[in-house]
Design a protein around this motif. Structure first.
Motif, PDB file in Angstrom:
ATOM      1  N   GLN A  71       0.830  -1.201   0.000  1.00  0.00           N
ATOM      2  CA  GLN A  71       0.000   0.000   0.000  1.00  0.00           C
ATOM      3  C   GLN A  71       0.867   1.255   0.000  1.00  0.00           C
ATOM      4  OE1 GLN A  71      -3.213  -0.300  -0.305  1.00  0.00           O
ATOM      5  NE2 GLN A  71      -2.916  -2.512  -0.294  1.00  0.00           N
ATOM      6  N   PRO A  72       0.350   2.330  -0.562  1.00  0.00           N
ATOM      7  CA  PRO A  72       1.018   3.618  -0.375  1.00  0.00           C
ATOM      8  C   PRO A  72       0.757   4.156   1.042  1.00  0.00           C
ATOM      9  CG  PRO A  72      -0.924   3.873  -1.763  1.00  0.00           C
ATOM     10  CD  PRO A  72      -0.800   2.402  -1.457  1.00  0.00           C
ATOM     11  N   PHE A  73       1.486   5.194   1.408  1.00  0.00           N
ATOM     12  CA  PHE A  73       1.363   5.785   2.738  1.00  0.00           C
ATOM     13  C   PHE A  73       0.798   7.193   2.606  1.00  0.00           C
ATOM     14  CE2 PHE A  73       4.463   2.491   2.974  1.00  0.00           C
ATOM     15  CZ  PHE A  73       4.407   1.981   4.268  1.00  0.00           C
ATOM     16  N   ASP A  74      -0.025   7.594   3.595  1.00  0.00           N
ATOM     17  CA  ASP A  74      -0.637   8.922   3.549  1.00  0.00           C
ATOM     18  C   ASP A  74       0.148   9.924   4.393  1.00  0.00           C
ATOM     19  OD1 ASP A  74      -2.496   7.856   1.941  1.00  0.00           O
ATOM     20  OD2 ASP A  74      -4.190   8.044   3.315  1.00  0.00           O
ATOM     21  N   TYR A  75       0.296  11.129   3.875  1.00  0.00           N
ATOM     22  CA  TYR A  75       0.965  12.219   4.591  1.00  0.00           C
ATOM     23  C   TYR A  75       0.166  13.496   4.389  1.00  0.00           C
ATOM     24  CZ  TYR A  75       5.032   9.223   5.234  1.00  0.00           C
ATOM     25  OH  TYR A  75       5.852   8.197   5.611  1.00  0.00           O
ATOM     26  N   ARG A  93      10.147  13.901   0.029  1.00  0.00           N
ATOM     27  CA  ARG A  93      10.909  13.312   1.133  1.00  0.00           C
ATOM     28  C   ARG A  93      10.011  13.242   2.349  1.00  0.00           C
ATOM     29  NH1 ARG A  93      16.345  13.493  -0.140  1.00  0.00           N
ATOM     30  NH2 ARG A  93      16.891  14.889  -1.867  1.00  0.00           N
ATOM     31  N   VAL A  94      10.015  12.069   2.998  1.00  0.00           N
ATOM     32  CA  VAL A  94       9.157  11.871   4.166  1.00  0.00           C
ATOM     33  C   VAL A  94       9.913  11.064   5.212  1.00  0.00           C
ATOM     34  CG1 VAL A  94       7.044  11.853   2.768  1.00  0.00           C
ATOM     35  CG2 VAL A  94       8.203   9.706   3.289  1.00  0.00           C
ATOM     36  N   ARG A  95       9.300  10.969   6.407  1.00  0.00           N
ATOM     37  CA  ARG A  95       9.819  10.055   7.419  1.00  0.00           C
ATOM     38  C   ARG A  95       8.859   8.887   7.562  1.00  0.00           C
ATOM     39  NH1 ARG A  95      10.390  14.496  11.699  1.00  0.00           N
ATOM     40  NH2 ARG A  95       8.997  15.363  10.113  1.00  0.00           N
ATOM     41  N   LEU A  96       9.433   7.700   7.729  1.00  0.00           N
ATOM     42  CA  LEU A  96       8.631   6.510   8.004  1.00  0.00           C
ATOM     43  C   LEU A  96       9.281   5.876   9.224  1.00  0.00           C
ATOM     44  CD1 LEU A  96       6.347   4.577   6.991  1.00  0.00           C
ATOM     45  CD2 LEU A  96       8.162   3.249   5.913  1.00  0.00           C
ATOM     46  N   GLY A  97       8.600   5.938  10.377  1.00  0.00           N
ATOM     47  CA  GLY A  97       9.257   5.539  11.613  1.00  0.00           C
ATOM     48  C   GLY A  97      10.465   6.434  11.799  1.00  0.00           C
ATOM     49  N   ASP A 154      -5.462  13.708  -2.187  1.00  0.00           N
ATOM     50  CA  ASP A 154      -6.832  13.395  -1.783  1.00  0.00           C
ATOM     51  C   ASP A 154      -7.231  14.350  -0.660  1.00  0.00           C
ATOM     52  OD1 ASP A 154      -9.244  12.140  -1.614  1.00  0.00           O
ATOM     53  OD2 ASP A 154      -8.410  10.117  -1.359  1.00  0.00           O
ATOM     54  N   ASP A 155      -8.517  14.359  -0.323  1.00  0.00           N
ATOM     55  CA  ASP A 155      -8.898  15.203   0.814  1.00  0.00           C
ATOM     56  C   ASP A 155      -9.347  14.361   2.000  1.00  0.00           C
ATOM     57  OD1 ASP A 155     -11.217  14.307  -0.216  1.00  0.00           O
ATOM     58  OD2 ASP A 155     -11.989  16.279  -0.817  1.00  0.00           O
ATOM     59  N   ARG A 156      -9.191  13.048   1.894  1.00  0.00           N
ATOM     60  CA  ARG A 156      -9.518  12.212   3.042  1.00  0.00           C
ATOM     61  C   ARG A 156      -8.566  11.030   3.110  1.00  0.00           C
ATOM     62  NH1 ARG A 156     -15.357  11.397   2.039  1.00  0.00           N
ATOM     63  NH2 ARG A 156     -15.291   9.305   2.874  1.00  0.00           N
ATOM     64  N   SER A 157      -8.500  10.435   4.314  1.00  0.00           N
ATOM     65  CA  SER A 157      -7.588   9.322   4.525  1.00  0.00           C
ATOM     66  C   SER A 157      -8.175   8.387   5.556  1.00  0.00           C
ATOM     67  CB  SER A 157      -6.233   9.844   5.005  1.00  0.00           C
ATOM     68  OG  SER A 157      -5.413   8.766   5.403  1.00  0.00           O
ATOM     69  N   ASP A 158      -7.844   7.115   5.445  1.00  0.00           N
ATOM     70  CA  ASP A 158      -8.266   6.155   6.464  1.00  0.00           C
ATOM     71  C   ASP A 158      -7.355   6.189   7.671  1.00  0.00           C
ATOM     72  OD1 ASP A 158     -10.262   5.406   4.759  1.00  0.00           O
ATOM     73  OD2 ASP A 158      -9.134   3.718   3.893  1.00  0.00           O
ATOM     74  N   VAL A 159      -6.220   6.860   7.541  1.00  0.00           N
ATOM     75  CA  VAL A 159      -5.283   6.941   8.655  1.00  0.00           C
ATOM     76  C   VAL A 159      -5.791   8.003   9.631  1.00  0.00           C
ATOM     77  CG1 VAL A 159      -2.884   7.365   9.294  1.00  0.00           C
ATOM     78  CG2 VAL A 159      -3.428   6.324   7.082  1.00  0.00           C
ATOM     79  N   ALA A 160      -5.710   7.670  10.919  1.00  0.00           N
ATOM     80  CA  ALA A 160      -6.160   8.637  11.930  1.00  0.00           C
ATOM     81  C   ALA A 160      -5.322   9.904  11.832  1.00  0.00           C
ATOM     82  CB  ALA A 160      -6.030   8.022  13.323  1.00  0.00           C
ATOM     83  N   ALA A 161      -6.016  11.046  11.892  1.00  0.00           N
ATOM     84  CA  ALA A 161      -5.349  12.332  11.666  1.00  0.00           C
ATOM     85  C   ALA A 161      -4.159  12.521  12.602  1.00  0.00           C
ATOM     86  CB  ALA A 161      -6.350  13.472  11.847  1.00  0.00           C
ATOM     87  N   ARG A 178      -2.193  10.430  13.790  1.00  0.00           N
ATOM     88  CA  ARG A 178      -1.054   9.547  13.525  1.00  0.00           C
ATOM     89  C   ARG A 178      -0.345   9.920  12.223  1.00  0.00           C
ATOM     90  NH1 ARG A 178      -2.606   4.004  12.846  1.00  0.00           N
ATOM     91  NH2 ARG A 178      -0.347   3.783  12.607  1.00  0.00           N
ATOM     92  N   MET A 179      -0.925  10.849  11.504  1.00  0.00           N
ATOM     93  CA  MET A 179      -0.364  11.152  10.189  1.00  0.00           C
ATOM     94  C   MET A 179       0.695  12.239  10.280  1.00  0.00           C
ATOM     95  SD  MET A 179      -2.497  11.197   6.657  1.00  0.00           S
ATOM     96  CE  MET A 179      -3.747  12.108   7.381  1.00  0.00           C
ATOM     97  N   ARG A 180       1.777  12.079   9.530  1.00  0.00           N
ATOM     98  CA  ARG A 180       2.826  13.090   9.502  1.00  0.00           C
ATOM     99  C   ARG A 180       2.721  13.911   8.223  1.00  0.00           C
ATOM    100  NH1 ARG A 180       7.916   9.205  10.881  1.00  0.00           N
ATOM    101  NH2 ARG A 180       8.354  10.039  12.937  1.00  0.00           N
ATOM    102  N   SER A 181       3.467  15.000   8.210  1.00  0.00           N
ATOM    103  CA  SER A 181       3.526  15.809   6.989  1.00  0.00           C
ATOM    104  C   SER A 181       4.703  15.350   6.146  1.00  0.00           C
ATOM    105  CB  SER A 181       3.766  17.277   7.296  1.00  0.00           C
ATOM    106  OG  SER A 181       2.959  17.701   8.315  1.00  0.00           O
TER     107      SER A 181
END
Ligand code: ADP
Ligand code: ZN
Ligand code: ZN
Length: 722
Positions: free
Chosen positions: A14-18, A33-37, A49-56, A58-61
């Protein structure tokens, strides 16, 4: 609030949401460029997108947008295709398309070489530029000067380069070299070559797959170059894939010589990050008109792509064997189809896949039946018993005499064996013990330079034991022959000859292979001994005698592609002999002279052999007549592998229900133990590709649910062998 969906280079499907921070704008294809862990990664934006299944909470920029042009839509589509076809993690696939991001030197973006107006441009442009002062100035400068080089163009105006590219695309301007009549300054072309390149040229602007089948030395490269020159002159870019970086320098020189003034960009693993990034940028912005590269280059963005060439399309190195297990030739065909451009697959010994496609009319076949040099004949093939040779340090009397005759005429020789090292095993004469790798189900190979026993599968090395570890006997004997042993023997046989050895041990240093090739060319060498590295793409006019040793080994191989590969290899090796006016002779040492592969070699008849192999594959239900995927698993504990594969087998039967896919039970891998891991595999097979594509996603999803934590596994679609 904006959410960015990013494909990251990790083995997750899966892709990751930021979050997208305020002030940044991105769209699909941007590299961010992002951080993952705790890790910092670069990934490719797949969607905004304007929505995500990831809890807000928990999401990073995302941290930044990388300084690289976004991947174009067609490359993104290519990545999606590869991920789904090969059941590969989406992020790992996109990572193949991302160039090195290290802060490289500032990008140089120039139109390659010199540019001039075409007759069409001289006619049409005056009206078009009448109201655009900058464009009119550019036009007048070009008309007055005849042509302008990169520096002059850059000095004119910041937009001159872009304007010129649009003129080139419209056929109103052209790079100066391409403005010359094609082929005028080069070696002649024979009829077959002209017919072939005209056919390719005639297909411009649409997807037409060609098989260019030409015997070794038939001048396939000239056909590629003519087709490329025309595509470039018409404003297009050309993607040319070659199997190995060892071959690119020689081909690169030929390409540059044939296309003076055309900016050529190479892309292969031998380049440093900076050069790779520069060449990637040059291709992506359209400045480089020809990209010459290995496997990975198939993902390069090419805005004006007009022609794809895959040289030596049968070569196994187009298939990646780990990570994303894609086959660059097949991906190239898909890309050509998606972009609506012709593709040329060239080979003297086409893969059975391509051969079948041509036979069934899906590919158009172009044939170069004769060697290009009218003086050159295909070599005479002589089969001699290997038994005699085993008592004569590997080189039997027939080969020894042929080499001696050639040397006496001042010609060169080549001895080929597909084994590096001194001897493929070390054996006790008294109890039969032989040296085995502690980590693999494989024998250790005896080496003399540097001395020791080495495993060619895991890299394990140990010292030669002073006595048999099993019975104490000190009489340990080398069994069989490798390149080092042959080299030693050749030096003893021909003390006055200048001899060099080519194998992975002697060519580790970049450029060393090239140096030997140059010395061979300059006739500073008389004999070469080496492995299959010697087989391909080298053109030595004074080379007349070729010896082939140890080819029989492939006849015992359990791998279903072994004889196909052997035939291709033998024809390539034989193709090194007698390429100019001196007739060649190929001595093959074999104990199975009646095997069809040798009959094919002797008759120079690949087609008959390929047709026969295809029948065998059909009878056995093997590719390319069927379509298969292989699941491989490996773990320290054999029980873990067996349990995993049993569960995978059940899952496969579930997923295969009503699809027509056949599921085979798990079996040990061809090499049951490697680098300390126990290995097993299972096969699924379908008569039609669509059946397999229907079954694989469900099976893959089920496999991810299995508790196979200790097991490393992978699905290999269209495996190279099993
Ligand atoms: P292939 O790739 O088909 O094995 P190459 O393209 O390497 O063959 O060509 C073999 C040799 O023949 C090269 O040295 C090439 O310069 C030469 N050659 C190609 N076309 C012609 C021609 N029409 N006449 C004479 N020599 C040619
Ligand atoms: Zn012993
Ligand atoms: Zn090993």
């Amino acid at each position: 609030m904006t959410i960015v969906r990013v494909a990251l280079p990790v083995a997750v499907d899966q892709p990751f949401d930021y979050w997208l921070p305020a002030g940044l704008a991105v769209h699909a294809g941007h590299v961010v460029r992002v951080r993952l862990g705790a890790r910092r990664l670069a990934g490719v934006v797949l969607a905004v997108d304007d929505r995500s299944d990831v809890a807000a909470e928990r999401m990073r920029s995302i941290d930044a947008v990388a300084d690289v042009d976004p991947l174009p839509d067609d490359v993104l589509a290519l990545c999606r295709f590869v991920a789904s076809y090969y059941q590969a993690a989406i992020g790992l696939v996109h990572a193949l398309a991302v160039p090195p991001l290290a802060r490289g030197p500032a990008r140089e973006r120039t139109v390659a070489g010199a540019v001039g107006l075409t007759p069409a441009g001289c006619t049409a442009l005056p009206a078009l530029v009448a109201r655009a002062p900058a464009a009119r100035a550019l036009f007048e400068r070009l008309r007055d000067a005849g042509e302008l080089d990169a520096g002059a163009i850059a000095a004119l105006s910041p937009h001159a380069r872009r304007t010129l590219r649009s003129w080139i695309a419209a056929g109103q301007a052209t790079t100066a070299s391409a403005a010359r009549p094609v082929g005028a300054a080069q070696a002649g072309r024979n009829d077959a070559q002209r017919v072939a390149s005209a056919a390719i040229d005639g297909a411009r602007g649409g997807y037409v797959p060609f098989l260019l089948q030409g015997v070794t030395g038939s001048g396939k490269t000239e056909v590629y170059l003519d087709a490329a020159a025309r595509a470039i002159a018409a404003g297009g870019q050309v993607l040319m894939l070659v199997p190995e970086i060892g071959l690119t320098p020689a081909l690169e020189a030929r390409v540059r010589a044939a296309l003076p003034g055309v900016r050529v960009a190479t892309l292969h693993s031998g380049l440093g990050d900076g050069a790779r990034r520069r060449n990637f940028d040059a291709a992506a912005c359209g400045d480089a008109r020809l990209v010459l590269g290995t496997r990975l280059a198939v993902f390069t963005p090419l805005p004006d792509l007009a022609l794809v060439v895959v040289d030596e399309e049968h070569d196994g190195s187009f298939k990646q064997q780990d990570g994303v297990r894609y086959h660059a030739r097949d991906v190239a065909v898909w890309r050509a189809h998606a972009r609506g451009v012709p593709i040329v697959l060239g080979s003297a010994t086409p893969s059975l896949e391509t051969f079948a496609n041509a036979r069934d009319g899906r590919y158009r076949r172009l044939v170069l039946a004769h060697r290009a040099d009218p003086r050159a004949r295909l070599p005479t093939i002589v089969l001699v018993p290997d038994r005699d040779a085993r008592f004569a340090d590997g080189i039997g009397p027939a080969l020894r005499d042929a080499l001696a005759r050639g040397l006496a005429r001042g010609e060169q020789g080549l001895v080929f064996i597909n084994r590096r090292g001194f001897a493929p095993s070390l054996k006790c004469a008294s109890c039969g013990w032989d040296a085995q790798c502690v980590r693999c189900s494989a024998r250790l190979v005896l080496h003399r330079h540097p001395p020791g026993l080495a495993c060619h599968h895991c890299g394990h090395r140990e010292r030669v034991p002073p006595a048999c570890p099993s019975c104490g006997n000190v009489d340990l004997l080398p069994q069989g022959f490798g390149t080092q042993r042959l080299e030693r023997h050749l030096r003893a046989l021909f003390p006055a000859a200048r001899i060099a050895r080519i194998d992975r041990d002697t060519t580790r240093a970049i450029g060393s292979f090239d140096a030997v090739r140059q010395r061979m060319h300059d006739r500073e060498l008389d004999l070469l001994v080496g492995t299959q590295m010697l087989a391909k793409g080298h053109d030595f006019p004074r080379l007349t005698t070729v010896g082939v040793l140890g080819a029989d080994n492939a006849l015992y191989s359990a791998d279903f592609r072994a004889t196909e590969r052997l035939c291709a290899l033998l024809m390539q090796v034989a193709g090194r002999a007698g390429r100019a006016e001196h007739p060649g002779e190929v001595i093959v040492q074999t104990d199975f002279p009646d095997h069809p592969v040798y009959a094919a070699l002797r008759a120079h008849d690949y087609d008959a052999f390929a047709a026969r192999l295809l029948e065998e594959r059909a009878a056995a239900g093997l590719p390319p007549v069927t379509h298969v995927a292989l699941l491989t698993g490996e773990a320290h504990d054999r029980l873990d592998v067996e349990r995993f594969l049993d569960a995978a087998h059940d899952a496969a039967r579930q997923a295969a229900q009503d699809t027509g896919v056949t599921v085979y039970p798990p079996v040990p891998a061809l090499m049951a133990r490697r680098a300390g891991l126990e290995r097993a595999q299972m096969l699924v097979q379908a008569a039609r590709r669509a059946e397999l594509s229907q079954m694989l996603p469900a099976w893959h999803a089920a496999l991810r649910q299995l508790r196979g934590r200790k097991v490393r596994w992978a699905i290999d679609v269209d495996p190279a062998g099993f």
